[in-house]
Structures are given as C-alpha cells and as structure tokens.
Design a protein around this motif. Structure first.
Motif, PDB file in Angstrom:
ATOM      1  N   VAL A 126      22.889  20.291 -25.570  1.00 54.73           N
ATOM      2  CA  VAL A 126      22.361  19.812 -24.291  1.00 54.73           C
ATOM      3  C   VAL A 126      22.460  18.286 -24.281  1.00 54.73           C
ATOM      4  O   VAL A 126      21.945  17.615 -25.190  1.00 54.73           O
ATOM      5  N   ILE A 127      23.119  17.718 -23.258  1.00 54.67           N
ATOM      6  CA  ILE A 127      23.331  16.278 -23.161  1.00 54.67           C
ATOM      7  C   ILE A 127      22.719  15.778 -21.855  1.00 54.67           C
ATOM      8  O   ILE A 127      23.140  16.193 -20.764  1.00 54.67           O
ATOM      9  N   CYS A 128      21.719  14.909 -21.939  1.00 52.86           N
ATOM     10  CA  CYS A 128      21.088  14.356 -20.745  1.00 52.86           C
ATOM     11  C   CYS A 128      22.056  13.425 -20.015  1.00 52.86           C
ATOM     12  O   CYS A 128      22.954  12.825 -20.630  1.00 52.86           O
ATOM     13  N   TYR A 129      21.859  13.306 -18.706  1.00 51.53           N
ATOM     14  CA  TYR A 129      22.699  12.435 -17.884  1.00 51.53           C
ATOM     15  C   TYR A 129      22.734  11.020 -18.464  1.00 51.53           C
ATOM     16  O   TYR A 129      21.705  10.450 -18.838  1.00 51.53           O
ATOM     17  N   GLY A 130      23.930  10.461 -18.577  1.00 49.73           N
ATOM     18  CA  GLY A 130      24.086   9.104 -19.076  1.00 49.73           C
ATOM     19  C   GLY A 130      24.125   8.994 -20.580  1.00 49.73           C
ATOM     20  O   GLY A 130      24.392   7.907 -21.111  1.00 49.73           O
ATOM     21  N   SER A 131      23.856  10.092 -21.284  1.00 40.56           N
ATOM     22  CA  SER A 131      23.974  10.086 -22.741  1.00 40.56           C
ATOM     23  C   SER A 131      25.400  10.470 -23.129  1.00 40.56           C
ATOM     24  O   SER A 131      26.183  10.950 -22.313  1.00 40.56           O
ATOM     25  N   ALA A 148      30.061  25.979 -19.992  1.00 39.61           N
ATOM     26  CA  ALA A 148      29.490  24.674 -19.702  1.00 39.61           C
ATOM     27  C   ALA A 148      28.862  24.694 -18.312  1.00 39.61           C
ATOM     28  O   ALA A 148      29.400  25.318 -17.393  1.00 39.61           O
ATOM     29  N   ASP A 149      27.729  24.008 -18.182  1.00 37.87           N
ATOM     30  CA  ASP A 149      27.037  23.964 -16.899  1.00 37.87           C
ATOM     31  C   ASP A 149      26.368  22.604 -16.747  1.00 37.87           C
ATOM     32  O   ASP A 149      25.733  22.105 -17.683  1.00 37.87           O
ATOM     33  N   TYR A 150      26.495  22.008 -15.566  1.00 43.87           N
ATOM     34  CA  TYR A 150      25.910  20.697 -15.290  1.00 43.87           C
ATOM     35  C   TYR A 150      24.948  20.824 -14.122  1.00 43.87           C
ATOM     36  O   TYR A 150      25.311  21.327 -13.051  1.00 43.87           O
ATOM     37  N   GLY A 151      23.712  20.381 -14.318  1.00 46.20           N
ATOM     38  CA  GLY A 151      22.703  20.465 -13.276  1.00 46.20           C
ATOM     39  C   GLY A 151      21.326  20.486 -13.881  1.00 46.20           C
ATOM     40  O   GLY A 151      21.022  19.726 -14.799  1.00 46.20           O
ATOM     41  N   ARG A 152      20.454  21.382 -13.389  1.00 42.84           N
ATOM     42  CA  ARG A 152      19.104  21.529 -13.940  1.00 42.84           C
ATOM     43  C   ARG A 152      18.609  22.938 -13.668  1.00 42.84           C
ATOM     44  O   ARG A 152      18.734  23.448 -12.550  1.00 42.84           O
ATOM     45  N   HIS A 153      18.008  23.569 -14.715  1.00 40.02           N
ATOM     46  CA  HIS A 153      17.508  24.936 -14.577  1.00 40.02           C
ATOM     47  C   HIS A 153      16.083  25.108 -15.088  1.00 40.02           C
ATOM     48  O   HIS A 153      15.581  26.226 -15.122  1.00 40.02           O
ATOM     49  N   ASP A 154      15.435  24.024 -15.490  1.00 34.93           N
ATOM     50  CA  ASP A 154      14.021  24.087 -15.840  1.00 34.93           C
ATOM     51  C   ASP A 154      13.402  22.709 -15.673  1.00 34.93           C
ATOM     52  O   ASP A 154      14.100  21.718 -15.445  1.00 34.93           O
ATOM     53  N   HIS A 155      12.061  22.657 -15.762  1.00 37.25           N
ATOM     54  CA  HIS A 155      11.349  21.396 -15.555  1.00 37.25           C
ATOM     55  C   HIS A 155      11.267  20.549 -16.826  1.00 37.25           C
ATOM     56  O   HIS A 155      10.954  19.356 -16.742  1.00 37.25           O
ATOM     57  N   ASN A 156      11.520  21.147 -17.989  1.00 47.25           N
ATOM     58  CA  ASN A 156      11.209  20.479 -19.252  1.00 47.25           C
ATOM     59  C   ASN A 156      12.388  19.756 -19.890  1.00 47.25           C
ATOM     60  O   ASN A 156      12.219  18.695 -20.490  1.00 47.25           O
ATOM     61  N   THR A 164       8.261  13.618 -11.502  1.00 43.09           N
ATOM     62  CA  THR A 164       8.422  15.040 -11.191  1.00 43.09           C
ATOM     63  C   THR A 164       9.413  15.271 -10.056  1.00 43.09           C
ATOM     64  O   THR A 164      10.040  16.329  -9.985  1.00 43.09           O
ATOM     65  N   THR A 165       9.561  14.290  -9.165  1.00 41.25           N
ATOM     66  CA  THR A 165      10.514  14.450  -8.063  1.00 41.25           C
ATOM     67  C   THR A 165      11.949  14.589  -8.559  1.00 41.25           C
ATOM     68  O   THR A 165      12.799  15.128  -7.855  1.00 41.25           O
ATOM     69  N   GLN A 166      12.214  14.101  -9.779  1.00 39.69           N
ATOM     70  CA  GLN A 166      13.569  14.179 -10.335  1.00 39.69           C
ATOM     71  C   GLN A 166      13.788  15.426 -11.189  1.00 39.69           C
ATOM     72  O   GLN A 166      14.896  15.652 -11.671  1.00 39.69           O
ATOM     73  N   THR A 167      12.743  16.236 -11.379  1.00 42.22           N
ATOM     74  CA  THR A 167      12.881  17.451 -12.204  1.00 42.22           C
ATOM     75  C   THR A 167      12.420  18.705 -11.468  1.00 42.22           C
ATOM     76  O   THR A 167      12.368  19.776 -12.059  1.00 42.22           O
ATOM     77  N   ASN A 168      12.080  18.587 -10.195  1.00 44.83           N
ATOM     78  CA  ASN A 168      11.570  19.728  -9.427  1.00 44.83           C
ATOM     79  C   ASN A 168      12.641  20.754  -9.103  1.00 44.83           C
ATOM     80  O   ASN A 168      12.381  21.957  -9.075  1.00 44.83           O
ATOM     81  N   ASP A 169      13.850  20.303  -8.830  1.00 45.46           N
ATOM     82  CA  ASP A 169      14.925  21.223  -8.441  1.00 45.46           C
ATOM     83  C   ASP A 169      15.484  21.919  -9.683  1.00 45.46           C
ATOM     84  O   ASP A 169      16.240  21.330 -10.447  1.00 45.46           O
ATOM     85  N   VAL A 170      15.106  23.189  -9.874  1.00 46.23           N
ATOM     86  CA  VAL A 170      15.543  23.915 -11.068  1.00 46.23           C
ATOM     87  C   VAL A 170      16.580  24.987 -10.712  1.00 46.23           C
ATOM     88  O   VAL A 170      16.808  25.910 -11.475  1.00 46.23           O
ATOM     89  N   ASP A 171      17.187  24.838  -9.563  1.00 47.30           N
ATOM     90  CA  ASP A 171      18.261  25.758  -9.157  1.00 47.30           C
ATOM     91  C   ASP A 171      19.484  24.945  -8.762  1.00 47.30           C
ATOM     92  O   ASP A 171      20.066  25.107  -7.697  1.00 47.30           O
TER      93      ASP A 171
END
Length: 446
Positions: A126-131, A148-156, A164-171
């Motif tokens: 798992v590689i965070c954005y900008g890393s 491979a998948d790029y996006g977000r699927h959980d809050h953690n 939280t506004t940057q981690t709310n979209d988990v779909d």
C-alpha cells in the motif's frame, strides 16, 4: 480471455510458482443492502467468475413468489470484469449488488450475485499518495503484477494527520490503474512507483488516495507463460486445475501457552499472527479447585478465530474456587486454514479437492468489530461489537463432506442481537477422508 488446460505433470511442477487455496464461492441476494465480503487470510484475492442474475430456482428463493424464480438462464454481461477491477490483488473487498447492477438481464426475476474466487500468494503493498515505493526482485527474477487499485476503500488507510473530509469517500476507485502499473512494472527486475494524479488520474477530487497493489517475483519463463493471458489473475482456471495446484498446507505451529491470573475482571487473550486458533487444552483453577468444561468452552469460543479475548470471571462457576486466587491456562496451536466471512443473508460454498473432506475448526455468528460487512450500512446497525455466538451448526452440516453450502441468516443461527447487521465467520481445513481430527492436520495438504 484465453482458455487452456495444462497437463497434470506441468500443473504439479508449477505448484511452487503460485499457490492457490480451493475456490471460495459467495452468494448475495439482490436486496440492494446485503453486503458481499471477499477476504483472504493469506495471499490476495483472485476473482475467477461472477454471475449477476439467476441460474436455478432454489438459490435466494426464500419468501419469493414462483413467478420471480421461473427464469434460470439469466446473466448480466460484464459482471466478472467489474468485480475483478474492484477486488483482484486485495486482501479484503466489500460491495453490494448496486455495484454490479448496470442493467436488468431478466425483468421481474429476483436475482443474486455469485462470486467465485481463490487466494493467491503474493506480496501486498500500500503506497500513500505522493509517497514512493521501489519494487525489486532477486537477480534473474522479474515482477509479475497480480492486481492494482488507486483510490480509497476505507477510512483508516493513509489517514494520519488528514482531515476527515479527505478520507470520507470510501467508494473511490480508478478504472485503469491495473493496466498502467502492468505496463510500468510487469516483466522488469525492479520498478519505481509514485502514485500521483498525473500518473493515475483523479477518481475522487478532494480525497486523499492510495495505491494498493499485489505482485510476485518469478523467473522470465513463467512470465512468458502467463503473458499469454495478460495476467494470471485474468486467467479463469478450471476447477480441476485449481484443485490440482492447491499447495496450501494445513500446518500447525508449536504449542503456545497463555496463563492469566487474578480477579474475575482479568482478560485472557490468545492470538495467532498467522493461521487460526486451535485450542488443545484449557484449565481454570488448580487440581483441587478446577472448573468443569473449561476446555470445551474455550474451544467453542476461540477455535477458528485469529484473536480471542474473555474475562476469566466467566469460569468462576465452582464454589470451591470462589474465594481462591485462580488462573486460566490455555494451550493452543495456530493452524493454517481456509477462512471465510459471510455477511448476513449471503451464502457461501465450502469445498475441498477430490478425495478430501471438510473439517470445521470453528464458526461464530454475530458481530465483533465495526469494520467487517459494513458497506453502505448505517452506524446504528454495526455499532454493537459485543454480539457473538459460537455455533456448531456449520460443523454439523459440513464435517466429512467434500463440499457444503452455508447461508448466514437468523433463521439458521438464531439472532444474538436484534437490529445489528451480522456475519458468519468460518474456519475449516481439508483432510483426507477418514482423518477428521485437527491434531492430524500437520503437513497435510489442505
């Protein structure tokens, strides 16, 4: 997609090249809310097939009128591709039928989603954005990208210090991530990847994203073989091939002992970093002050789980021990087993290879966390994490059989907590027919 069959000799010689457990099958009735949960205890998900529609009159028929079950050749095109893009290469993946319902293949017919998948041994990153991550293989080996998948699927994941506004979209998921990473890294000895918008696009503006990928290191000859079908996870293996390449071993590690002493509020915790718990012995008290049924209680509560916690006050049933400073001692091993999570109102198939039969290690119905089977569910329906009931019904239905179908529902297991969306957790191994004792499951193919 290319379809081909391999000879038995070649299949067996490739056993060390990739490892797949037996195929897992999950069926979710199409109510819109029911969650389908795919998970791999070891390795990553490889979706083999998926059906949205109906192929028989029995599946998901409970309470449905006959006119909603009459069509049995109903299948929506493209379902498997949607789930492959969403789940391949991940350790866990959740969704509901709304994700795949792009059309109505049979109007008026009650439909369901059936997904068949295996767990492939792979490196998971798992590689965070900008890393930036540098993938590399040993000399002479090259990278084979599983998914491979790029996006977000959980809050953690990748959330430290982020609002939280940057981690709310988990779909949030990009549709072309696999092809980009595949072209960038597949077949190379090493590869550098930095997930950014210029490289991967922006599937959800304002959300802090991450790249999740899975790969293995193989010799170029293996890559050449798999390149014929673009990616190994894009190959639909026949059931016989999957069974023949099953190399997952049911291995029990050395005995572990946990001893907890003190008052009734002291917490007894046993855990497996790898595999699932298999209790061997358990004793509360001393030889002259011992509670009865401790071993059976511990087995029923803990077998088949990765983590098991309880207060030792649960065992203070003997008057002789009431005022005694007593201890609970549990001896257990960790067994590598097939592990399934079946969301409420979904159905799963437990299956073994030819000549093997099922031995259920443990099963539990209820809810023990706020992260499993939660996709699109209200917080009030998943907040109760003290809702858990060990059950023998899975063992009674499946032990000694080559395959078995289980439905996670209150009608089968009762309702341990009304108003809570529950799930069934099952762990099982595959043994040679006639050898059903888990103590014999050492070094045997599962």
């Amino acid at each position: 997609m290319v379809h081909f069959s391999l000879g038995t000799t070649l299949v067996l010689t490739t056993c060390m090249i990739w490892t797949a457990a037996s195929t897992k099958s999950i069926i979710t009735c199409d109510t819109g809310d029911n969650v389908q949960h795919l998970t791999c205890e070891s390795g990553v998900i490889g979706v083999q097939s998926a059906l949205y529609g109906r192929k028989d009159r029995e599946t998901c028929s409970e309470g449905r009128p006959n006119n909603q079950l009459t069509v049995t050749d109903c299948s929506q095109m493209g379902t498997v591709d949607i789930i492959k893009k969403r789940c391949n290469g991940k350790k866990e993946c959740e969704f509901n039928t709304n994700v795949v319902r792009t059309s109505d293949p049979c109007v008026g017919i009650f439909k369901y989603l059936e997904t068949n998948y295996t767990c492939f041994d792979a490196r998971h990153v798992v590689i965070c954005y900008g890393s930036l991550v540098h993938l590399s293989c040993d000399e002479g080996q090259v990278i084979l990208v599983y998914g491979a998948d790029y996006g977000r699927h959980d809050h953690n994941t990748c959330s430290f210090g982020r609002p939280t506004t940057q981690t709310n979209d988990v779909d949030c998921s990009s549709s072309n991530t696999f092809s980009i990473i595949y072209e960038r890294c597949n077949g190379k000895n090493s590869c550098t990847v930095m997930p950014t918008t210029p490289l991967l696009g922006d599937p959800c503006v304002g959300t802090y994203k991450y790249l999740e990928m899975a790969y293995v290191c193989e010799y170029p000859g293996v890559i050449s073989l798999v390149s014929q079908i673009y990616s190994m996870l894009h190959l639909r293996l026949s059931t016989s091939l999957l069974l023949a390449t099953t190399c997952l071993l049911c291995l029990a590690d050395s005995m572990r002992t946990v001893k907890t002493c003190g008052g009734g509020s002291s917490v007894h915790r046993i855990t497996c970093d790898s595999g699932v718990i298999n209790v061997q012995t358990a004793q509360y008290g001393t030889n002259d002050c011992s509670g009865t049924g401790t071993r059976n209680f511990m087995r029923k509560s803990c077998d088949g789980k990765k983590v098991c916690e309880m207060s030792i006050g649960k065992f203070r049933t003997s008057n002789r021990c009431h005022r005694t400073y007593t201890c609970l001692e549990t001896k257990y091993t960790c067994i590598l087993a097939n592990h399934l999570v079946i969301c409420e109102l979904s159905t799963a198939d437990l299956s073994c290879g030819v000549g093997d039969v099922i031995r259920v290690i443990g099963a539990d119905y209820g809810r023990r966390d706020q992260t499993t089977c939660i996709y699109n569910w209200n917080y009030n329906n998943v907040k109760n994490i003290y809702c858990s009931r060990p059950t023998d019904k899975v063992s009674e239905s499946c032990d000694g059989k080559n395959s078995c179908t289980i439905r996670a529902s209150n009608s089968v297991f009762g309702d341990p907590c009304q108003g809570t969306y529950k799930y069934l957790e099952v762990a099982y191994v595959c043994l040679r027919s006639g050898y059903l004792s888990p103590s014999l499951c050492r070094g045997r193919a599962a």
